[in-house]
Design a protein around this motif. Structure first.
Motif, mmCIF file in Angstrom:
data_model
loop_
_atom_site.group_PDB
_atom_site.id
_atom_site.type_symbol
_atom_site.label_atom_id
_atom_site.label_comp_id
_atom_site.label_asym_id
_atom_site.label_seq_id
_atom_site.Cartn_x
_atom_site.Cartn_y
_atom_site.Cartn_z
ATOM 1 N N LYS A 76 0.877 -1.338 0.020
ATOM 2 C CA LYS A 76 -0.027 0.416 -0.287
ATOM 3 C C LYS A 76 0.686 1.136 0.029
ATOM 4 C CE LYS A 76 -3.799 -2.204 1.779
ATOM 5 N NZ LYS A 76 -4.687 -2.307 3.595
ATOM 6 N N LEU A 77 0.865 2.507 -0.753
ATOM 7 C CA LEU A 77 1.451 3.860 -0.776
ATOM 8 C C LEU A 77 0.538 4.672 -0.025
ATOM 9 C CD1 LEU A 77 2.228 3.657 -4.697
ATOM 10 C CD2 LEU A 77 3.184 2.783 -2.909
ATOM 11 N N LYS A 78 1.670 5.496 -0.027
ATOM 12 C CA LYS A 78 0.963 7.317 1.187
ATOM 13 C C LYS A 78 0.156 7.251 0.207
ATOM 14 C CE LYS A 78 5.382 7.052 3.235
ATOM 15 N NZ LYS A 78 6.308 7.994 3.949
ATOM 16 N N ASN A 79 -0.606 8.027 0.772
ATOM 17 C CA ASN A 79 -2.260 8.904 0.198
ATOM 18 C C ASN A 79 -1.364 10.233 -1.351
ATOM 19 O OD1 ASN A 79 -3.476 7.264 1.174
ATOM 20 N ND2 ASN A 79 -3.784 9.370 2.609
ATOM 21 N N ASP A 80 0.248 10.603 -0.622
ATOM 22 C CA ASP A 80 1.388 11.345 -1.940
ATOM 23 C C ASP A 80 1.862 10.893 -3.189
ATOM 24 O OD1 ASP A 80 2.586 10.120 -0.280
ATOM 25 O OD2 ASP A 80 3.638 12.927 -0.294
ATOM 26 N N ALA A 81 1.845 9.378 -2.725
ATOM 27 C CA ALA A 81 3.055 8.582 -3.839
ATOM 28 C C ALA A 81 1.418 8.720 -5.822
ATOM 29 C CB ALA A 81 3.083 8.155 -2.949
ATOM 30 N N GLY A 82 2.086 8.521 -5.738
ATOM 31 C CA GLY A 82 1.696 8.633 -7.219
ATOM 32 C C GLY A 82 1.983 6.946 -8.163
ATOM 33 N N ILE A 83 0.943 5.963 -8.530
ATOM 34 C CA ILE A 83 1.498 5.434 -9.527
ATOM 35 C C ILE A 83 2.324 4.735 -9.915
ATOM 36 C CG2 ILE A 83 -0.242 3.380 -10.280
ATOM 37 C CD1 ILE A 83 -0.903 3.539 -7.798
ATOM 38 N N LEU A 84 2.990 4.123 -9.983
ATOM 39 C CA LEU A 84 4.349 3.892 -11.170
ATOM 40 C C LEU A 84 4.076 3.492 -12.352
ATOM 41 C CD1 LEU A 84 6.228 1.796 -8.827
ATOM 42 C CD2 LEU A 84 7.234 4.099 -9.182
ATOM 43 N N ASP A 85 4.583 3.604 -13.376
ATOM 44 C CA ASP A 85 3.685 3.160 -14.809
ATOM 45 C C ASP A 85 3.778 1.424 -14.821
ATOM 46 O OD1 ASP A 85 4.895 5.859 -15.982
ATOM 47 O OD2 ASP A 85 6.910 5.564 -15.689
#
Length: 144
Positions: A76-85
């Motif tokens: 799970k990513l942090k809220n401010d992290a965008g999804i990787l390509d």
């Protein structure tokens, strides 16, 4: 006799090409497949990880059971992290002039659902090889 030897040779070569790389551990983020190595390099964006053994996968990860021989990690990513390509396996097939519904082999694991998405960064080497009489993509997640 020649037919028997020829058949054994074809079977052996198909088996050799599709051997599972048990050193690779897969990880899933929002139904997209990556590797634990990919996410280790993105620690600043990771909110949490949860590792599961193949026998104890939660219902939402059951569709990934075919790649969970070495367990499976949910990320799970942090809220401010965008999804990787990321890219669908169907798109990868089309980029390599293959029918979009052709199964893709990643580290020896056959991905039959080509709508499944993978993180583009895990595709370090992409080759088109014969797999059970069909030209298929073979993806390696580490450089040789």
């Amino acid at each position: 006799m020649k037919k028997v030897l020829y058949s054994l040779f074809i079977f052996a070569s198909a088996t050799l090409f599709a051997q599972k790389n048990t050193k690779v551990k897969f990880a899933v983020l929002e139904d997209m497949v990556g590797t634990t190595t990919l996410f280790e390099n993105q620690k600043q964006y990771i909110k949490s990880t949860q590792a599961y053994k193949s026998a104890n996968l939660p219902q939402k990860l059951k569709k990934f059971s075919f790649i969970a021989d070495q367990g499976l990690t949910e990320v799970k990513l942090k809220n401010d992290a965008g999804i990787l390509d990321n890219i669908s396996l169907a798109q990868l097939n089309e980029q390599n002039n293959l029918p979009k519904n052709t199964p893709v082999i990643i580290e020896g694991y056959e991905f039959k659902d080509t709508a499944m998405r993978i993180f583009a960064e895990i595709a370090q080497e992409v080759d088109v090889k014969d797999y059970n009489g069909v030209k298929s993509l073979f993806i390696t997640t580490t450089r040789k």
